[in-house]
Design a protein around this motif. Structure first.
Motif, mmCIF file in Angstrom:
data_model
loop_
_atom_site.group_PDB
_atom_site.id
_atom_site.type_symbol
_atom_site.label_atom_id
_atom_site.label_comp_id
_atom_site.label_asym_id
_atom_site.label_seq_id
_atom_site.Cartn_x
_atom_site.Cartn_y
_atom_site.Cartn_z
ATOM 1 N N LEU A 80 -9.660 -5.700 -79.969
ATOM 2 C CA LEU A 80 -8.225 -5.674 -80.268
ATOM 3 C C LEU A 80 -7.703 -7.069 -80.570
ATOM 4 O O LEU A 80 -6.847 -7.245 -81.447
ATOM 5 C CB LEU A 80 -7.465 -5.061 -79.087
ATOM 6 N N TYR B 67 -2.345 -4.444 -76.263
ATOM 7 C CA TYR B 67 -2.826 -4.984 -77.523
ATOM 8 C C TYR B 67 -3.122 -3.912 -78.557
ATOM 9 O O TYR B 67 -3.140 -4.197 -79.762
ATOM 10 C CB TYR B 67 -4.035 -5.882 -77.267
ATOM 11 N N LEU B 68 -3.338 -2.689 -78.116
ATOM 12 C CA LEU B 68 -3.437 -1.593 -79.077
ATOM 13 C C LEU B 68 -2.090 -1.371 -79.758
ATOM 14 O O LEU B 68 -2.014 -1.186 -80.988
ATOM 15 C CB LEU B 68 -3.886 -0.311 -78.367
ATOM 16 N N TYR C 135 -14.939 -2.430 -71.073
ATOM 17 C CA TYR C 135 -13.509 -2.670 -70.957
ATOM 18 C C TYR C 135 -13.116 -3.981 -71.644
ATOM 19 O O TYR C 135 -12.158 -4.048 -72.422
ATOM 20 C CB TYR C 135 -13.148 -2.717 -69.468
ATOM 21 N N PRO D 287 -5.522 -3.494 -72.701
ATOM 22 C CA PRO D 287 -5.909 -2.722 -73.887
ATOM 23 C C PRO D 287 -4.759 -1.928 -74.487
ATOM 24 O O PRO D 287 -4.626 -1.834 -75.707
ATOM 25 C CB PRO D 287 -7.021 -1.796 -73.355
ATOM 26 N N ILE E 60 -13.509 -3.813 -75.571
ATOM 27 C CA ILE E 60 -12.353 -3.211 -76.249
ATOM 28 C C ILE E 60 -11.235 -4.236 -76.410
ATOM 29 O O ILE E 60 -10.600 -4.336 -77.464
ATOM 30 C CB ILE E 60 -11.859 -1.982 -75.466
ATOM 31 N N TYR E 61 -11.012 -5.012 -75.353
ATOM 32 C CA TYR E 61 -9.977 -6.055 -75.406
ATOM 33 C C TYR E 61 -10.300 -7.089 -76.490
ATOM 34 O O TYR E 61 -9.420 -7.503 -77.252
ATOM 35 C CB TYR E 61 -9.870 -6.724 -74.036
#
Length: 481
Positions: free
Chosen positions: A230, A370-371, A223, A367, A226-227
């Motif tokens: 990004l 920021y995506l 998790y 996430p 992924i952050y």
């Protein structure tokens, strides 16, 4: 009462933690003296690629190791198995990453950056190795911080920075206008630091690999990973996207402009780190979580300092570049500085609106946020760069930064109530922002020093209006009746 040892440790962690950012500023004069804007642009691409490899190899263990250390610190056997397994996993991941990129890196670079003077061999491969070693050293530093060993943390970071600086400077002197010094020199320095870190870990915790011990951490790590990816896209991927339309020289000019303003980054982060523990304590003592006045005042002060500092930078940096930078190509950065400086107005707001996410450990929306921000920035760059060139990159950064603030405010509104003076947090910096982005294209190029002095005066006026009541209370010449 805050202990003297706590204050000392906080200062040490802040100073050492700022070294990676400060190194970019310290090495900047050597870069611009020895490298053309085109070579400097290529260097920036290799550095952000190395940072991506660091994030991949680290796999967020720099964050999760803090949690698991405090979970296992009273059981030395469990702690040894977890720490040793984590570092062996990263070592294997690093080796695997190097092997994979050695096989596909050249083709990937040719596909992603066709017709550009950025090849995978030898500097791309060197960047992969440097990123892998930096990952090991970074997680080792996080472990030192978790174990409350500030002296070792400080001197190890100073040693790493010193080696990077020395290898880079010597390499630039021996190989001017070449990437041999900054890229290969960084590989050598990070290799020494990373090898020292892994050797120190295995000597203390032993060679113990148990994959089952890592599974409990992978959910959190994935998790957070992924952050971090990004964040890398938002903050650094623009260098690579620029090469789809613009030249390496344009990238070099843009990156140099951002590095000229890195003092604002250091100042902002240092001030925020100094009061953030108090913000955490204030929020955690609340029954209903909200931004109380004692919290807001820290961000009021931070906003005011960054506004003033940005205006001072806009006024003084053009003179400094014209006076001390001998290469004419780097002086092309001057028109971009006022616009880039305004990005920090959004960054202070971002610190205010992101603080509840970390304090409440509510990272689920991040996430998605920021995506959206990363996608918007890339799309805007592709739309704006053909017509606006480097200004299109800056415009995309500013618009996406504003979108980020809106999404962050919306994402946590059900768990945290923002009650704040709108003018002090948003109104004043945005008024100054619009003043600069409107007047700079119209008059800033014709009357630079006059207009830049006007921005500083206007900033002082806005802050006086925002704090006029506080100033009247503190006025020593005002006689009480």
């Amino acid at each position: 009462m805050v202990s003297r040892s706590f204050i000392k440790s906080s200062i040490i962690y802040t100073l050492a933690g700022a070294l990676p950012t400060a190194s970019a500023l310290i090495l900047l004069p050597f870069y611009i003296h020895h490298l053309s804007t085109e070579v400097y642009g290529a260097l920036s691409v290799y550095l952000v690629f190395s940072l991506l490899v660091q994030i991949i190899v680290t796999f967020s263990f720099d964050t999760s190791i803090y949690i698991h250390y405090h979970e296992f610190k009273n059981d030395s056997k469990k702690l040894a198995v977890f720490v040793s397994s984590a570092f062996i996993f990263m070592l294997l991941t690093g080796l695997f990453t190097v092997v994979i990129f050695a096989g596909i890196g050249d083709a990937a670079f040719k596909i992603a950056l066709p017709g550009r003077n950025v090849s995978f061999f030898p500097y791309g491969l060197a960047s992969v190795g440097a990123g892998a070693f930096q990952a090991l050293f970074k997680v080792h530093s996080s472990l030192l911080q978790s174990r409350e060993k500030p002296e070792t943390f400080f001197w190890s970071n100073v040693f790493s920075f010193t080696m990077i600086a020395c290898f880079t400077i010597v390499g630039l002197e021996l190989f001017p206008n070449s990437l041999m010094g900054p890229v290969v020199g960084r590989l050598l320095a990070s290799g020494i630091a990373g090898t020292w870190a892994i050797a120190r870990i295995l000597r203390e915790f032993g060679f113990r690999f148990d994959f089952s011990w890592l599974r409990s951490s992978f959910g959190f790590n994935t998790y957070t990973f992924i952050y971090q990816i990004l964040q890398w896209i938002i903050n650094y991927f623009d260098r690579i996207v620029m090469l789809l339309i613009l030249s390496l020289a344009d990238v070099g000019v843009y990156v140099f402009a951002t590095q000229c303003l890195i003092v604002l980054e250091l100042l902002m982060n240092s001030l925020h780190n100094s009061f953030y523990p108090k913000v955490v304590n204030a929020v955690m003592t609340q029954e209903h979580k909200h931004s109380a006045p004692e919290i807001n005042r820290y961000y009021h002060g931070l906003t005011g300092v960054i506004m003033i500092s940005a205006c001072i930078g806009i006024l003084t940096l053009p003179w400094a570049i014209e006076t001390f930078v001998q290469r004419d190509a780097y002086q092309e950065t001057i028109p971009y500085l006022p616009f880039l400086a305004t990005i920090y107005f959004f960054r202070t707001m971002r610190l205010f609106f992101t603080s509840p996410y970390g304090i409440l450990k509510f990272t689920k929306p991040l996430p998605v946020v920021y995506l959206i921000v990363a996608g918007a920035k890339i799309l805007l760059m592709l739309l704006l760069m053909p017509a606006l060139k480097v200004y299109g990159v800056i415009a995309a950064s500013l618009i996406s930064a504003g979108l980020e603030i809106i999404l962050l405010h919306y994402g946590i509104k059900n768990m945290f109530k923002f009650r704040f003076n709108f003018f002090k947090i948003v109104g004043a910096p945005m008024s100054l922002f619009f003043l600069i982005v409107v007047l700079e294209p119209l008059l800033g190029q014709r009357y630079p020093y006059t207009m830049h002095a006007l921005y500083l005066i206007s900033c002082a006026g806005l802050l006086w209006w925002a704090y006029r009541k506080e100033i009247q209370i503190l006025n020593p010449f005002q006689q009480r009746r």
